[in-house]
Motif scaffolding. Structure first.
Motif, PDB file in Angstrom:
ATOM      1  N   VAL A  46      31.672  34.394  33.927  1.00  0.00           N
ATOM      2  CA  VAL A  46      32.904  35.190  33.856  1.00  0.00           C
ATOM      3  C   VAL A  46      33.289  35.446  32.405  1.00  0.00           C
ATOM      4  O   VAL A  46      33.740  36.551  32.053  1.00  0.00           O
ATOM      5  CB  VAL A  46      34.052  34.477  34.601  1.00  0.00           C
ATOM      6  CG1 VAL A  46      35.371  35.231  34.399  1.00  0.00           C
ATOM      7  CG2 VAL A  46      33.738  34.374  36.086  1.00  0.00           C
TER       8      VAL A  46
ATOM      9  N   TRP B  98      31.193  38.170  30.906  1.00  0.00           N
ATOM     10  CA  TRP B  98      31.691  39.447  31.434  1.00  0.00           C
ATOM     11  C   TRP B  98      32.954  39.886  30.686  1.00  0.00           C
ATOM     12  O   TRP B  98      33.086  41.037  30.266  1.00  0.00           O
ATOM     13  CB  TRP B  98      31.969  39.282  32.926  1.00  0.00           C
ATOM     14  CG  TRP B  98      32.660  40.444  33.567  1.00  0.00           C
ATOM     15  CD1 TRP B  98      32.303  41.759  33.510  1.00  0.00           C
ATOM     16  CD2 TRP B  98      33.844  40.390  34.383  1.00  0.00           C
ATOM     17  NE1 TRP B  98      33.185  42.525  34.247  1.00  0.00           N
ATOM     18  CE2 TRP B  98      34.131  41.719  34.777  1.00  0.00           C
ATOM     19  CE3 TRP B  98      34.660  39.344  34.818  1.00  0.00           C
ATOM     20  CZ2 TRP B  98      35.232  42.015  35.591  1.00  0.00           C
ATOM     21  CZ3 TRP B  98      35.749  39.647  35.623  1.00  0.00           C
ATOM     22  CH2 TRP B  98      36.029  40.960  36.002  1.00  0.00           C
ATOM     23  N   GLU B  99      33.875  38.944  30.478  1.00  0.00           N
ATOM     24  CA  GLU B  99      35.102  39.245  29.746  1.00  0.00           C
ATOM     25  C   GLU B  99      34.801  39.529  28.279  1.00  0.00           C
ATOM     26  O   GLU B  99      35.456  40.359  27.650  1.00  0.00           O
ATOM     27  CB  GLU B  99      36.086  38.078  29.858  1.00  0.00           C
ATOM     28  CG  GLU B  99      36.858  38.037  31.153  1.00  0.00           C
ATOM     29  CD  GLU B  99      37.831  39.192  31.272  1.00  0.00           C
ATOM     30  OE1 GLU B  99      38.812  39.240  30.519  1.00  0.00           O
ATOM     31  OE2 GLU B  99      37.591  40.056  32.132  1.00  0.00           O
TER      32      GLU B  99
ATOM     33  N   GLY C 133      37.642  32.763  33.283  1.00  0.00           N
ATOM     34  CA  GLY C 133      36.580  31.803  33.537  1.00  0.00           C
ATOM     35  C   GLY C 133      37.108  30.394  33.736  1.00  0.00           C
ATOM     36  O   GLY C 133      36.606  29.651  34.584  1.00  0.00           O
TER      37      GLY C 133
ATOM     38  N   ALA D   9      38.542  30.241  37.243  1.00  0.00           N
ATOM     39  CA  ALA D   9      37.452  30.200  38.230  1.00  0.00           C
ATOM     40  C   ALA D   9      36.842  28.805  38.287  1.00  0.00           C
ATOM     41  O   ALA D   9      36.544  28.272  39.369  1.00  0.00           O
ATOM     42  CB  ALA D   9      36.386  31.238  37.874  1.00  0.00           C
TER      43      ALA D   9
END
Length: 267
Positions: free
Chosen positions: A38, A41-42, A129, A132
């Protein structure tokens, strides 16, 4: 008739010689993988390359684990003084989330300073992240029984019956508040809000501070259903830390907003 959800899963999946493979360890590993994916991705969205995130991951992980263990040991000092060998048995559980955040944050700040990356920018991209990872990690706590709540008569209480569960012996077979589920639900809600509003927050560092504020509120409230050592003011350690984190985060947000407004007026 006792109502509740029976948790009779053996926390130990299998043994390889003297090494135990636990559900808790699997959950933590999956949480770390999710946090890295994550964050990469960010990072792309914020213009930070994947290799920077990959090199940050072990640094933040080590800092987070050290902080998490230190906070946990402090909260259960008498137990570990009587059982010193278990201090290093991380695979059995015993990681405090506030400690993980403090230790991990310090590690990230040091990394950002050395890598010459804006600290606030880096902290902000890690928020989804982190959430998550917290959500996934709590699955391990459900099986482990190390984040137990107090007795409850609610029909969704957890009833631990496996002798290897880490719940105190006086709570075995008794419905207890499913604290890990409460924490997961709070984090799911926070994650949804973060994903919805993160693009509209332009000032670096604000998103991370808002995350700290939201989690501090949730942790303070939800900890009332737990049974941990009282620190002072009739509050548990996690609640005292939550108050301190909340106050610091709100003060930092106010300072940054005032500073930004003054800069805008002067321009």
């Amino acid at each position: 008739m006792i109502l509740g959800i029976v948790i009779n899963i053996d926390p130990v999946i299998t043994r390889l010689g003297s090494l135990e493979i636990r559900w808790y360890s699997v959950a933590i590993l999956l949480a770390i993988i999710a946090a890295v994916i994550v964050s990469i991705w960010e990072g792309k969205r914020k213009g930070i390359q994947a290799d920077r995130i990959l090199s940050l991951a072990p640094v933040a992980l080590i800092g987070g684990i050290i902080g998490a263990r230190v906070f946990h040991l402090f909260d259960h000092w008498s137990y570990y003084m009587a059982n010193p060998v278990q201090i290093i048995e991380l695979q059995s559980g015993g990681l405090a989330i506030w400690g993980a955040l403090v230790g991990g944050a310090l590690a990230v700040i040091i990394y950002a300073w050395k890598a010459r990356i804006p600290i606030g920018k880096l902290m902000d991209l890690l928020v989804p992240g982190l959430l998550a990872a917290q959500i996934i990690g709590r699955f391990g706590c459900i099986v482990n029984g190390d984040a137990y709540g107090g007795p409850t008569s609610l029909p969704w209480g957890f009833i631990y019956t496996n002798p290897r569960a880490m719940i105190p012996i006086d709570l075995v077979g008794i419905p207890t508040h499913p604290y890990p589920v409460y924490d997961m639900l709070w984090n799911v809600m926070t994650l949804c809000l973060v994903l919805k509003f993160r693009k509209s927050i332009n000032q670096n560092g604000i998103l991370f501070l808002l995350y700290l504020t939201a989690y501090a509120i949730g942790r303070f409230i939800l900890t009332f259903v737990r049974q941990e050592n009282i620190m002072f003011w009739n509050l548990q350690e996690a609640q005292v830390v939550s108050i301190a984190i909340f106050a610091a985060a709100v003060a930092a947000i106010a300072f940054m907003m005032i500073k930004n407004r003054i800069r805008t007026v002067s321009e």
